[in-house]
Design a protein around this motif. Structure first.
Motif, PDB file in Angstrom:
ATOM      1  N   VAL A 285       0.564   3.913   7.498  1.00 42.78           N
ATOM      2  CA  VAL A 285       1.429   4.650   8.427  1.00 42.78           C
ATOM      3  C   VAL A 285       2.546   3.769   8.971  1.00 42.78           C
ATOM      4  N   CYS A 286       3.624   4.416   9.421  1.00 39.87           N
ATOM      5  CA  CYS A 286       4.747   3.713  10.037  1.00 39.87           C
ATOM      6  C   CYS A 286       5.401   4.679  11.026  1.00 39.87           C
TER       7      CYS A 286
ATOM      8  N   CYS B 189       9.260   7.780   3.667  1.00 43.72           N
ATOM      9  CA  CYS B 189       9.189   6.422   4.206  1.00 43.72           C
ATOM     10  C   CYS B 189       8.617   5.524   3.120  1.00 43.72           C
TER      11      CYS B 189
ATOM     12  N   LYS C 271       5.567   7.083   0.076  1.00 43.09           N
ATOM     13  CA  LYS C 271       5.555   8.450   0.596  1.00 43.09           C
ATOM     14  C   LYS C 271       6.917   9.136   0.416  1.00 43.09           C
TER      15      LYS C 271
ATOM     16  N   CYS D 262       6.302   8.259   9.307  1.00 40.59           N
ATOM     17  CA  CYS D 262       5.276   9.256   8.978  1.00 40.59           C
ATOM     18  C   CYS D 262       4.363   9.531  10.156  1.00 40.59           C
TER      19      CYS D 262
ATOM     20  N   CYS E  31       5.819   3.774   3.189  1.00 40.38           N
ATOM     21  CA  CYS E  31       4.359   3.563   3.236  1.00 40.38           C
ATOM     22  C   CYS E  31       3.743   3.857   1.876  1.00 40.38           C
TER      23      CYS E  31
END
Ligand SMILES: [Zn+2]
Lengths: 306, 499
Positions: free
Chosen positions: B46-47, B32, B29, B50, B34
């Motif tokens: 997701v993390c 990040c 992304k 994000c 991901c």
């Protein structure tokens, strides 16, 4: 201790004002502070604003408690009107000690510091209004939803109404206003220009001296909640520390005794250029040990037990 | 062209503008690490970053910056030596932080152009579309409205999938496009098509339009000749090439109707209905939403060095217009033919078929002939058909091996287009196998000869042309599953006649 902006990672810290926020150590004496600083300082790839350079050797500096031949500047704008007599008395006494220890003390002028408070209270609320927007009850934290088939906007609004205190709401509103189109240039834009001028004041000052000093605050501590109805008076208490935050350089506040009129502690602020954090520890530990000799111990030993 | 549209053009000048968002094909992304892969179970890519969790901080994806610079260079833009990201603030649950990290008054690339080719009365003409800016931003999550009809109105609750949140987007904004005249819809379509081809050629995105990875906002205004610019409307989220063309056209017709009635055009966003081709009123922009943009303080400025830009310039591939000219020459076709296969959306599919091993002429024949006809009939894009370049390569291979006849190949295509499975499955279920058994064929030939002894005599006497009638009869008796050329050879052999 406020390290140089970018000296300690902000990753994992809830952001208030991203361009001003800086984590720093707080400890019982200068050496403990240095030890803590050495541990938490340094580059973090997860924080793009963290500085990719080695942390200055703050522990060695704290051991080197020597100010002989050092040039120390007293900031003209941070010792006159609005400063409590007892605060100035303690401050001047510490200056005399520094001179006795072999430092050369001169007065320097930072003409744009008078605009610092205004700039700070536009930049901080602006960034805070955006950083705190995520606290809306949608994904985490408290959520105010009475189950009566409310819209997203109603739940967000009720959650934020309940979750934030009065001072936070005041800052969110100020910041939202300052960033609005049509006002941005006059408020946020102007504040950023002042920020540049203040950074330049520091650069000029540091071309003449190694470190700068001032009282940490114009008065001793006011009572909890005492100035909530008069935010301007409350904000004025930050007048000496705000220029450092705006410019992003480093500073340390050291207890230098108690004001005769109210018996409350007084702090002395030492300011150094960006990434010269070690100078603060050098001056701080010299002054700390001279004061401890006079008092027969650290000031913190006089703190009331709770 | 409808007479209705001609009447609009006779009275008004259109001005159009296009803002195109395209998802970049990076692995991770924008801010990040991901996965930026399309799809996945909801909320698995997701993390903390994000999801906008407190304390998380963005870090810029270098490849996304690189892709944007390369796109800017390919669009003849200047690259900013120093620029910043900005926060676009508004509350909406598909946006984890309640602000989007974008670029505002300091775009990475600005002031470029893209030449597009459109058909005119005098053959294909080149039209230069000027580019205002190219910038980077992050995508939002996706809302799913549950209960009711699935639309936001009447829904009882909404679900959010943040897999898409933080996917890098590139936004390309044109300057107002003037002087298009009646070609406005075609120029809009040709521009988006060229932009898509350019992204693919650069390898910065494979632009899967069916997955919504390209979204276009179409601005249209009309003014009478000699008057100042009219008020524009912005039709949001137009997701296919054909829709871009239709959105411009229908919005021009709609605005003309309003103006003729003496009504004013409202500055607003409009929605495009893919089924009807109409636009409907959305949010009024007269009281513009205030996004309170300010420089993103969690990121440092992007300052690409001259040497990096120079190095990236060296990685630019042959641009699509140059490539088209080369292929036109290689294939020995006219500019007109080239343009019509581009307009049909067939170029990339033909190239992919050739890459898969099909002869260029055969690849062109299938895509511009039969398949284009089906796509038109079904009112869809060629690439939406359930036939792939690999299928064509496989079918062509089977023809040359003599496993399929041309006629049977057409039947395989029918099966593929009707979703009957892959090539092998269609051949199997439709029983399409060439009768290759010589004994069976000879038997069928003898049967046909005995039914038409007069023709047999003619052939024997040297009138070889008469063989066609017998071959036809054999093809009929084998239900078309024989190879006609082979039947003819066997027939002549059988009669001891030489060509
Ligand atoms: Zn992530």
């Amino acid at each position: 201790m406020k390290p140089t902006y970018g000296g300690v990672s902000r990753y994992g810290i809830v952001a208030l004002a991203s361009s001003l926020d800086q984590a720093g150590p707080c400890a019982r004496d200068v050496m403990d502070t240095a030890l803590l600083h050495a541990v938490i300082g340094g580059h973090d790839p997860r924080d793009s604003t963290s500085i990719n350079k080695p942390v200055p050797d703050v522990v060695a500096a704290a051991l080197n408690a020597d100010v002989r031949g050092m040039k120390i500047g007293v900031i003209k704008q941070l010792k006159g009107e609005g400063f409590q007599a007892g605060v100035l008395e303690r401050f001047n006494q510490s200056i005399e000690i520094l001179i006795e220890l072999g430092a050369e003390v001169i007065e320097v002028s930072c003409p744009h510091f008078e605009y610092a408070l205004g700039a700070y209270y536009l930049i901080l609320p602006s960034e805070a209004s955006s950083n705190l927007a995520r606290f809306d009850g949608m994904r985490f934290g408290i959520r105010e939803d009475d189950g009566k088939n409310r819209s997203v906007e109603e739940v967000m609004s009720a959650t934020r109404e309940k979750g934030f205190g009065a001072e936070v709401k005041r800052r969110i509103m100020l910041g939202t206003y300052a960033l609005s189109s049509g006002y941005y240039d006059a408020y946020y834009g102007q504040a950023q220009r002042i920020r540049t001028l203040i950074t330049r004041d520091f650069a000029d000052a540091f071309s003449h001296v190694d470190v700068l000093v001032s009282p940490t605050a114009p008065t001793t501590a006011f009572k909890i909640g005492e100035k909530l109805d008069d935010p301007l008076a409350m904000y004025l208490n930050d007048i000496a520390t705000i220029p450092v935050n705006l410019a992003g350089n480093c500073a340390m506040s050291l207890p230098i005794g108690r004001a005769p009129e109210d018996g409350l502690p007084v702090g002395l602020q030492i300011i150094a250029p960006p990434m010269a954090d070690h100078l603060l520890y050098q001056v701080g530990s010299a002054l700390e040990s001279a004061l401890a000799d006079r008092w027969g111990g650290l000031l913190i030993s006089e703190a009331p037990t709770l | 062209m409808t007479t209705e549209y001609q009447a609009v053009i006779a009275e008004f000048e259109p001005i159009i503008g296009l803002e195109t968002h395209i998802e970049l094909g990076t692995n991770s992304k924008m801010f990040c690490s991901c996965s930026a892969q399309f799809g996945g179970d909801p909320n698995t890519h997701v993390c903390p970053v994000c999801l906008g969790l407190p304390g998380s901080m963005p870090v810029v994806n270098r490849v996304a910056v690189e892709s944007t610079i390369r796109m800017g260079l390919a669009l003849n833009c200047s690259i900013a030596p120093w620029c910043r990201f900005a926060r676009k603030n508004y509350f909406y649950p598909d946006m984890p932080k309640n602000y989007q990290i974008s670029q505002y008054d300091e775009p990475l690339c600005s002031d470029g152009y893209l030449d597009v080719t459109v058909p005119t009365e005098n053959g294909p003409g080149v039209f230069r579309v000027e580019i205002e800016r190219v910038h980077m931003e992050e995508d939002t999550g996706k809302l799913l409205h549950a209960g009711g009809s699935g639309r936001i109105h009447g829904a009882t609750h909404s679900l959010v999938d943040y897999n898409r949140a933080g996917i890098p987007l590139i936004e390309v904004v044109t300057k107002p496009i003037l002087g298009t005249g009646e070609l406005a819809p075609e120029i809009a379509k040709a521009y988006v098509s060229e932009l898509r081809d350019l992204m693919r050629a650069l390898g910065v995105s494979d632009v899967r339009m069916e997955e919504g990875s390209l979204r276009c906002d179409v601005n249209v205004s009309l003014n009478r000749q000699g008057e100042g610019w009219g008020t524009r409307t912005e039709t949001k989220n137009v997701n296919s090439l054909r829709s871009v063309e239709r959105a411009v056209r229908t919005e021009m017709v709609r605005q003309a109707e309003q103006l003729r009635l003496g009504e004013r055009i409202i500055l607003e966003t409009r929605h495009f209905n893919e089924e009807t081709g109409d636009t409907t009123s959305g949010r009024s922009k007269e009281e513009a939403e205030d996004y309170r943009y300010f420089p993103e303080p969690d990121l440092v400025p992007v300052a690409p060095s001259e040497s990096w830009i120079k190095q990236l310039r060296g990685t630019l591939p042959e641009i699509p217009s140059v490539r088209r000219a080369r292929l036109q020459n290689d294939w020995g076709i006219s500019e007109f033919d080239m343009q019509s296969l581009v307009n049909a959306g067939a170029l990339e599919l033909i190239i992919a078929s050739i890459d898969a091993g099909v002869q260029p002429s055969a690849a062109r024949k299938w895509w511009t002939g039969e398949l284009t006809r089906v796509a038109n009939e079904r009112d869809c894009e060629l690439e939406e058909l359930t036939v792939t370049p690999a299928d064509i390569a496989q079918i062509e291979g089977l023809i040359s091996e003599g496993v399929l006849t041309d006629k049977m190949a057409r039947s395989v295509f029918e099966g593929l287009l009707d979703g009957e499975g892959n090539v092998a499955e269609v051949i199997d279920s439709r029983g399409l196998v060439v009768v290759n058994d010589d004994d069976l064929l000879v038997e069928a030939i003898n049967q046909a000869l005995s039914e038409s002894p007069d023709i047999a005599e003619k052939i024997k006497s040297g009138k070889v042309a008469a063989a066609g009638a017998i071959v036809g009869a054999v093809m009929k008796s084998t239900k078309g599953q024989a190879d006609a050329a082979k039947v003819r050879t066997l027939l002549l052999e059988q009669l001891g006649v030489k060509e």
